[in-house]
Structure formats: C-alpha cells, structure tokens
Design an enzyme around this catalytic site. Structure first.
Site, short mmCIF file in Angstrom:
data_model
loop_
_atom_site.label_atom_id
_atom_site.label_comp_id
_atom_site.label_asym_id
_atom_site.label_seq_id
_atom_site.Cartn_x
_atom_site.Cartn_y
_atom_site.Cartn_z
N HIS A 219 -7.43 10.57 -1.32
CA HIS A 219 -5.93 10.42 -1.35
C HIS A 219 -5.32 10.07 -2.74
O HIS A 219 -4.23 9.94 -3.03
CB HIS A 219 -5.71 9.47 -0.14
CG HIS A 219 -5.81 8.13 -0.94
ND1 HIS A 219 -7.10 7.64 -0.60
CD2 HIS A 219 -5.05 7.08 -1.55
CE1 HIS A 219 -7.10 6.26 -1.17
NE2 HIS A 219 -5.65 5.98 -1.56
C1 UD1 Z 1 -0.86 4.04 -1.06
C2 UD1 Z 1 -1.20 3.19 -2.27
C3 UD1 Z 1 -2.82 3.26 -2.82
C4 UD1 Z 1 -3.69 3.18 -1.45
C5 UD1 Z 1 -3.36 3.93 -0.56
C6 UD1 Z 1 -4.15 3.80 0.98
C7 UD1 Z 1 0.66 3.01 -3.98
C8 UD1 Z 1 0.98 3.35 -5.27
N1 UD1 Z 1 -0.64 3.59 -3.67
O1 UD1 Z 1 -1.27 5.41 -1.38
O2 UD1 Z 1 -3.15 2.32 -3.90
O3 UD1 Z 1 -4.91 3.24 -1.92
O4 UD1 Z 1 -1.83 3.81 -0.14
O5 UD1 Z 1 -3.76 4.64 1.90
O6 UD1 Z 1 0.90 2.03 -3.19
N2 UD1 Z 1 2.79 9.20 4.28
C9 UD1 Z 1 2.78 9.88 5.46
N3 UD1 Z 1 2.39 8.66 6.60
C10 UD1 Z 1 1.90 7.55 6.30
C11 UD1 Z 1 1.99 7.07 5.02
C12 UD1 Z 1 2.31 7.99 3.93
O7 UD1 Z 1 3.22 10.80 5.71
O8 UD1 Z 1 1.80 6.83 7.36
C13 UD1 Z 1 3.20 10.14 3.18
C14 UD1 Z 1 4.22 9.31 2.11
O9 UD1 Z 1 5.71 9.83 2.70
C15 UD1 Z 1 4.24 10.06 0.93
C16 UD1 Z 1 2.59 10.22 0.97
O10 UD1 Z 1 1.99 10.25 2.40
O11 UD1 Z 1 4.55 11.39 0.82
C17 UD1 Z 1 1.97 9.18 0.18
O12 UD1 Z 1 2.16 7.99 0.57
P1 UD1 Z 1 2.36 6.70 -0.23
O13 UD1 Z 1 2.64 5.27 0.57
O14 UD1 Z 1 3.41 6.88 -1.69
O15 UD1 Z 1 0.87 6.38 -1.22
P2 UD1 Z 1 -0.39 6.60 -0.59
O16 UD1 Z 1 -1.11 7.98 -1.34
O17 UD1 Z 1 -0.60 6.28 0.70
#
Ligand code: UD1
Length: 371
Positions: A219
C-alpha cells in the site's frame, strides 16, 4: 489525568487497542484514575479499514470522529489540525497520545504542541532515512515535538541519540523523556493470538491449502504510485503464486492504482482488506509474508514467519540484521530470489527483540507517574 488518543489509520487502531486495555487495567488497580478520550480523525473510513478493528478489538468508541480523509497531504493534515484544535480546546486533555507515522499522527502532535499540550509518541525513534516517504517527515516532526518518546527497540533509541535527543535538546515540557518500552504490536499479537476467531472464509481458505501459502500486502505510495515498481512487484507475486498460493488483501489505494495502471494478475488470490483476526489467522498458518507494511514486517516476526519486504529500506532494521526479514525492493528478480531463499532455508527468530508484551502497561505506568 485525561489522555486524548488521536488515531485515524488502520495500524493505529491495533496499537491503541493495547494502550486502551492498559488504561482499563490501570484504573482497576490504582487510585489515580486515568480518563481516555478517543479521537478518530476519519483518515480510514471503510468499515473493513476501521469499524472492524473497533468491534473485534473492543476499542472504546471514539468520542469524536472528524471524518477527514481522501484529500492531498497538506489539505488532510490542515483540516485535521483545525478540527483537532476545537476538540482539544473543549476536552482540555493533559496529554495527547499519538501513534506511528501517519498524517493523523502529525496533525495530533502539531495541534497539541501549539496548544502547549504535552505529546506522547508511541513508536518514537523509527527512521527510514528516506525523506521521500511522507511517513519519515511525519515521524521526525512528531518526535521533535514530543515530551514522551516511547521507543519500540534499541535501534529506535540509537536513532534519537544520533539526532541529539540525549544531549540536552530542548523539548516541550523541559526535556525529552525517552523510554524503551517495547512494541505495542507485540502486546497485541500475544494477547489476541489465542482469542482471535477468523471468518469462515479465511478458515476454509487455510483448510484448503494444506501445502501452505504466502500472505502479501502492498500500500505504500512509493510502490503504488510508481507504475514500474507496482508492475515489478505484481509480476513477481503472480509468478510466485503460480506454484504456491498467495493471498493478497488489497488496500483501497492499491486497488485504485492497479485499475488505473490496467495491471492484471492471473494467480493471486485477491481479497478486500481483512480484519485483524483474519490477518492473525493467516499469519499463524502461512509459509511467509511479502509486504511493504511496517506493521506486518513485525507481525511476521511475532508469528515466526520469514518476511520479504517490498521496499529498499526499512525502519525495522533489526529484523534484517537477524535474518528474519529480507529487503527485495520492487525488483522482479530480487523478489523471486528472496522467495527461493525463504522456502529453502530455515529462518531463526531470536526472541524478545520488541519486548515481552508489556509495552502498553509500561507506557501507561510512565504517563501516570509523570503527572
Ligand atoms: C496511511 C498512512 C500510512 C499507513 C497506512 C496504513 C499517511 C501519510 N499514510 O496510508 O503510513 O501505513 O495508512 O494503511 O498517513 N481509502 C479508502 N478507504 C479507507 C481508507 C483510505 O478508500 O478506508 C483511500 C483514500 O481515500 C485514499 C487512499 O485510500 O484515496 C489512501 O489513503 P490514505 O489515508 O491517504 O493513505 P494510506 O495509503 O492508507
């Protein structure tokens, strides 16, 4: 004493579950009661990325859910700070407790520091030495703003020493208080391994693969947002899956990027993200783990499973030094060679690298005595 716990992303729910349990235990045995207010920033919001952890691990329902997610880093962190400030002003906590290295961690630490609320950082001192990672920026700033720095390992303490934390660096509250307490994820693994009830789907997958399988997750932005790295990793995992089943729970970020890049796989067993109990069950039965997750690298070790890390560096160097973890980056050949290595050689897992499973208790003992 009132603790404001700020969490938002999946691994933080697991870590906070341990400390919340330690708070309850403390309150049963001590006259000096601790109150906990849980603030969920909303960074992770899908039920299989958030709610499932609260129900499985019996984490207290958040008193506040800020529902902030999905935007760019600056907007996400800024919005979180704006809302956290309102909550902190209203709740008046004595300490803000933050975990790990996400944008929620940084927002919690920065907001608290500006309101002169002392910050306690669980998982302090970790470094990848790669500032291209948003997590590295978050870690360094959070540590610098913290009064209590709870380190999971000796290497984490050494990193803080190298940055001058032991030579009079000024910190909010007078001076940084650095404690090597062990890793709360070790506490979680030891506590839940006997209790965890996996779903029937995962139970039947395990029963149906008596010759063994691998667990893979991916991820990190550095992998998902770079089409070459994403393609190299996917191709290697799919090749491995041709002969040994590979179960691959896909994070929402990865799902989105896979579809944008038009990448398809033939053999991987792709599922939606899984809850903690399913992951524990898979860890207990798999032959090994392929991951770019920080948490899963350690969980592989807790369950004595060899790990191949799909990154060029790791914050958990002690696992590489001990031979439990192999760095393979995103390179097809290196990943294939690492798989051959872990299936041919027996890996040793020296005990106790991350403590004895009492990190949560130590953290709460130190905080309770600190006031
Ligand atoms: C975040 C953390 C990372 C951690 C990870 C655990 C930061 C910078 N990164 O990364 O350090 O290892 O979480 O999983 O804080 N999304 C969904 N549903 C959800 C959550 C996220 O669809 O429940 C989507 C978001 O809208 C976004 C993408 O996934 O488009 C990434 O989510 P984001 O929270 O930005 O970062 P992670 O990649 O999860």
């Amino acid at each position: 004493m009132k603790i404001a716990t700020v969490i938002g992303a999946r691994p933080q729910f697991i870590k906070a579950a341990v400390v919340s349990r330690a708070i309850c235990e403390h309150n049963k045995h001590s006259g000096k009661k601790l109150a906990e207010v849980v603030i969920h920033t909303g960074q992770h919001y899908d039920s299989n990325m958030s709610a499932v952890f609260f129900s499985e691990m019996r984490i207290p329902e958040p008193s506040h859910n800020l529902a902030i997610n999905g935007s760019n880093h600056g907007a996400m962190t800024g919005l979180m700070m704006q809302r956290l400030e309102e909550v902190f002003v209203r709740e008046k906590p004595d300490v803000a407790l933050v975990y790990g290295d996400t944008n929620s961690t940084l927002a919690g630490a920065l907001t608290a520091a500006k309101l002169q609320i002392p910050v306690a950082h669980v998982e302090a001192g970790l470094r990848s030495f790669n500032f291209a990672m948003p997590e590295e920026v978050n870690r360094v700033v959070t540590d610098r703003l913290s009064t209590w720095l709870f380190c999971p390992s000796a290497n984490a303490v050494d990193n803080l020493r190298a940055e001058g934390f032991f030579s009079g660096i000024s910190a909010p509250g007078g001076g940084a208080r650095i404690h090597k307490v062990g890793d709360v994820m070790c506490d979680a693994a030891l506590f839940y391994r006997g209790l965890a009830k996996p779903s029937t789907r995962i139970e039947s997958f395990i029963a149906g693969t008596p010759a063994g399988f691998y667990l893979a997750t991916l991820h990190r932005a550095e992998n998902t947002d770079d089409p070459n790295r994403l393609a190299g990793i996917l191709k290697a995992l799919d090749e491995i899956a041709r002969t040994t089943p590979v179960v691959f729970p896909v994070h929402p970020r990865t799902k989105k990027m896979l579809s944008q890049a038009g990448l398809e796989t033939k053999y991987l067993k792709i599922t939606d993200p899984l809850g903690y109990f399913d992951i524990i069950a898979l860890l207990g039965s798999c032959k090994g783990v392929f991951t770019d997750s920080g948490g899963l690298q350690k969980e592989a070790y807790f369950f004595a499973r060899p790990c191949v890390t799909l990154r060029d560096e790791t914050e958990w160097n002690e696992l590489v030094e001990q031979g439990c973890n192999r760095l393979a980056g995103a390179d097809y050949d290196r990943i294939i060679r690492a798989e051959m290595d872990i299936s041919a050689c027996k890996t040793a897992f020296p005990a106790g690298i991350y403590g004895q499973g009492d990190a949560g208790e130590k953290i709460i003992g130190i905080l309770a005595n600190g006031f």
